[in-house]
Write a protein that holds these residues in place. Sequence first.
Motif, PDB file in Angstrom:
ATOM      1  N   PHE A   4     -38.201 -35.105 -79.925  1.00  0.00           N
ATOM      2  CA  PHE A   4     -38.523 -35.367 -78.722  1.00  0.00           C
ATOM      3  C   PHE A   4     -39.668 -34.618 -78.206  1.00  0.00           C
ATOM      4  O   PHE A   4     -39.774 -33.777 -78.282  1.00  0.00           O
ATOM      5  CB  PHE A   4     -37.348 -34.981 -77.727  1.00  0.00           C
ATOM      6  CG  PHE A   4     -36.161 -35.504 -78.154  1.00  0.00           C
ATOM      7  CD1 PHE A   4     -35.740 -36.869 -77.558  1.00  0.00           C
ATOM      8  CD2 PHE A   4     -35.242 -35.027 -79.255  1.00  0.00           C
ATOM      9  CE1 PHE A   4     -34.645 -37.489 -78.122  1.00  0.00           C
ATOM     10  CE2 PHE A   4     -34.096 -35.668 -79.592  1.00  0.00           C
ATOM     11  CZ  PHE A   4     -33.756 -36.759 -78.972  1.00  0.00           C
ATOM     12  N   HIS A   6     -43.335 -34.943 -75.578  1.00  0.00           N
ATOM     13  CA  HIS A   6     -43.758 -35.568 -74.250  1.00  0.00           C
ATOM     14  C   HIS A   6     -45.158 -35.388 -74.074  1.00  0.00           C
ATOM     15  O   HIS A   6     -45.745 -34.256 -73.863  1.00  0.00           O
ATOM     16  CB  HIS A   6     -43.024 -34.901 -72.980  1.00  0.00           C
ATOM     17  CG  HIS A   6     -41.493 -35.236 -73.342  1.00  0.00           C
ATOM     18  ND1 HIS A   6     -40.889 -36.401 -73.310  1.00  0.00           N
ATOM     19  CD2 HIS A   6     -40.440 -34.369 -73.898  1.00  0.00           C
ATOM     20  CE1 HIS A   6     -39.752 -36.414 -73.760  1.00  0.00           C
ATOM     21  NE2 HIS A   6     -39.599 -35.037 -73.916  1.00  0.00           N
ATOM     22  N   HIS A 359     -36.037 -29.029 -69.952  1.00  0.00           N
ATOM     23  CA  HIS A 359     -35.837 -30.467 -70.683  1.00  0.00           C
ATOM     24  C   HIS A 359     -35.699 -30.281 -71.894  1.00  0.00           C
ATOM     25  O   HIS A 359     -34.969 -31.026 -72.457  1.00  0.00           O
ATOM     26  CB  HIS A 359     -37.320 -31.321 -70.080  1.00  0.00           C
ATOM     27  CG  HIS A 359     -37.238 -32.562 -70.553  1.00  0.00           C
ATOM     28  ND1 HIS A 359     -37.002 -33.792 -69.702  1.00  0.00           N
ATOM     29  CD2 HIS A 359     -37.486 -33.169 -71.687  1.00  0.00           C
ATOM     30  CE1 HIS A 359     -37.079 -34.813 -70.521  1.00  0.00           C
ATOM     31  NE2 HIS A 359     -37.126 -34.558 -71.564  1.00  0.00           N
ATOM     32  N   HIS A 363     -32.397 -31.212 -74.861  1.00  0.00           N
ATOM     33  CA  HIS A 363     -32.590 -31.985 -75.961  1.00  0.00           C
ATOM     34  C   HIS A 363     -31.824 -31.124 -77.177  1.00  0.00           C
ATOM     35  O   HIS A 363     -30.848 -31.666 -77.949  1.00  0.00           O
ATOM     36  CB  HIS A 363     -34.012 -32.370 -76.614  1.00  0.00           C
ATOM     37  CG  HIS A 363     -34.310 -33.286 -75.679  1.00  0.00           C
ATOM     38  ND1 HIS A 363     -33.772 -34.298 -75.335  1.00  0.00           N
ATOM     39  CD2 HIS A 363     -35.820 -33.469 -75.314  1.00  0.00           C
ATOM     40  CE1 HIS A 363     -34.498 -35.300 -74.790  1.00  0.00           C
ATOM     41  NE2 HIS A 363     -35.788 -35.033 -74.589  1.00  0.00           N
ATOM     42  N   GLU A 380     -32.855 -38.750 -73.292  1.00  0.00           N
ATOM     43  CA  GLU A 380     -33.716 -38.676 -72.260  1.00  0.00           C
ATOM     44  C   GLU A 380     -33.116 -38.511 -70.699  1.00  0.00           C
ATOM     45  O   GLU A 380     -33.748 -37.755 -69.834  1.00  0.00           O
ATOM     46  CB  GLU A 380     -34.791 -39.624 -72.268  1.00  0.00           C
ATOM     47  CG  GLU A 380     -35.714 -39.665 -73.708  1.00  0.00           C
ATOM     48  CD  GLU A 380     -36.224 -37.990 -73.851  1.00  0.00           C
ATOM     49  OE1 GLU A 380     -36.374 -37.354 -72.777  1.00  0.00           O
ATOM     50  OE2 GLU A 380     -36.846 -37.764 -75.004  1.00  0.00           O
ATOM     51  N   ALA A 383     -31.815 -35.063 -70.190  1.00  0.00           N
ATOM     52  CA  ALA A 383     -32.694 -33.998 -70.103  1.00  0.00           C
ATOM     53  C   ALA A 383     -33.562 -34.177 -68.764  1.00  0.00           C
ATOM     54  O   ALA A 383     -33.700 -33.048 -68.040  1.00  0.00           O
ATOM     55  CB  ALA A 383     -33.617 -34.158 -71.279  1.00  0.00           C
TER      56      ALA A 383
HETATM   57 ZN   LIG Z   1     -37.206 -35.773 -73.680  1.00  0.00          ZN
END
Ligand SMILES: [Zn+2]
Length: 489
Positions: A4, A6, A359, A363, A380, A383
């Motif tokens: 995951f 970002h 966040h 996960h 998602e 989170a």
């Molecule tokens: Zn995420």
Amino acid sequence: MRFFLHKDGVGRRPGLCALGTLLLACLASAVPAIASDTIVLKNGRRIVALSAVEDGDKVRYQTEAGELSLPKSMVDHIERGTAGPMPESRAASAANMGITPPSMEASAEIEKAAVHDGSIDRNYLARVEGEARSGDATASERAAQALHAASQFELGHGDLEHALADERTALTFTPDNPVILMNVAYLHLKRSEYKASIEYLERAHRAAPDDPEVAKLAGWAYYGMNKPDRAVAEWKRALALRPDAEVERALAKAMRDNQEEANYRENESSHFTLRYSGEAQPDLAREILRALEVHFSAIESELNYTPPDSIGVILYTQQAFADITRAPGWVGALNDGRLRIPVQGLTSLTSELSRVLKHELTHSFIQQKTHTRAPVWLQEGLAQWMEGQRSRDSAAVLVQVYDEKQAMALGQLEGSWMQLSGPIAGYAYAWALANVEYIVRAGGMGDMERILNRIAEGSSTENAVQETLHSNYEDLAKDTVVYLRKNYL
Ligand SMILES: [Zn+2]
């Protein structure tokens, strides 16, 4: 293991309201399809990716090391591969090095009898298995080869579960066959079941002490178990026995990791092991640990779950991060089992960084709680919920998209989102949050906990939702829109 990460620091979506009709137009064609693509750079280097997509002045692509991006100016062209089965992203591991399974010398005649016309001949398998039960050695060998051929066929189609079942049955007929043992181990590795794979590799090692393939797979298992020193030792042994390009690549990666982390200082708190390079500020490291412990307690009591193992956190200066992931110019956080947080230029904990931590930590909780089985929309959505995002700003667009009958089905948002374009990904984040927000607001976090428990026990997500909320995905979407309308419009 799924990653995951970002680009913008948090799972924040691009401004939804600005998207308007473009979004509606895009949605119709947004059916995810996985292909393996090759990005050819202007300097001649080739990067093989699970999928690559042009996104503004960047090319975003998914690799076993997570989502990466390149400036489009560096890219000459992208070669599109053939569409294949979905990669086993849930179980795909940080240590998946693209290692090929050990091959077996088998009779072409048996292979053809076991798999022909694009499918497995179960009648043939049943017959040779029956013959083998008489105890005849030749018949046992034939049954093992036929089942191995079936397993290879299933592996080729991404069906790891049946591939493993057939390979294990093959093993019952030839319990000391090192290649069958290694193939069972290989399938466990593909499923990120490292400890299970070691058991079979030890048996294979006893049957064939000098087989380089055993050392090669053992290195992978130890790498996955986060024992890089043992991984390096096994891979060196494999190379001493026989040159192998796959092993060389894996070894280089493990040594790069080791070298990088050797320069790191280590802090520990009750639930975290944090490492950071000398360039990161010690005060910042301490503040981050404190924030993580606060977030840990909050998420622990919300989800009613305590991850059994200490969670690894690595703070990178941006240069180190780019070096280790080979990801030029990439900025953001990454969760590949350990939280990898770039902190270049930061001297103290900002509220933004704190939200990133919460966040990413969410996960980690969900991954461990569901044995990496939770789908992306739930990951998602939850989170974002935990970091404090709510649907206020996106409600109007989400309702409009739903009313236009363009809402994406949650089933489409279970697998990787990497192939979604920027606007669609923005929609996916917002829609995932809205569904999670509705579930939590309607039935409390207890409902979410029950859904996660059912997923952990092996239920599909839609069944888990059905059993908990007595709604299928379609009902859930409808109820979510009613919720958005009532609370925000
Ligand atoms: Zn995420």
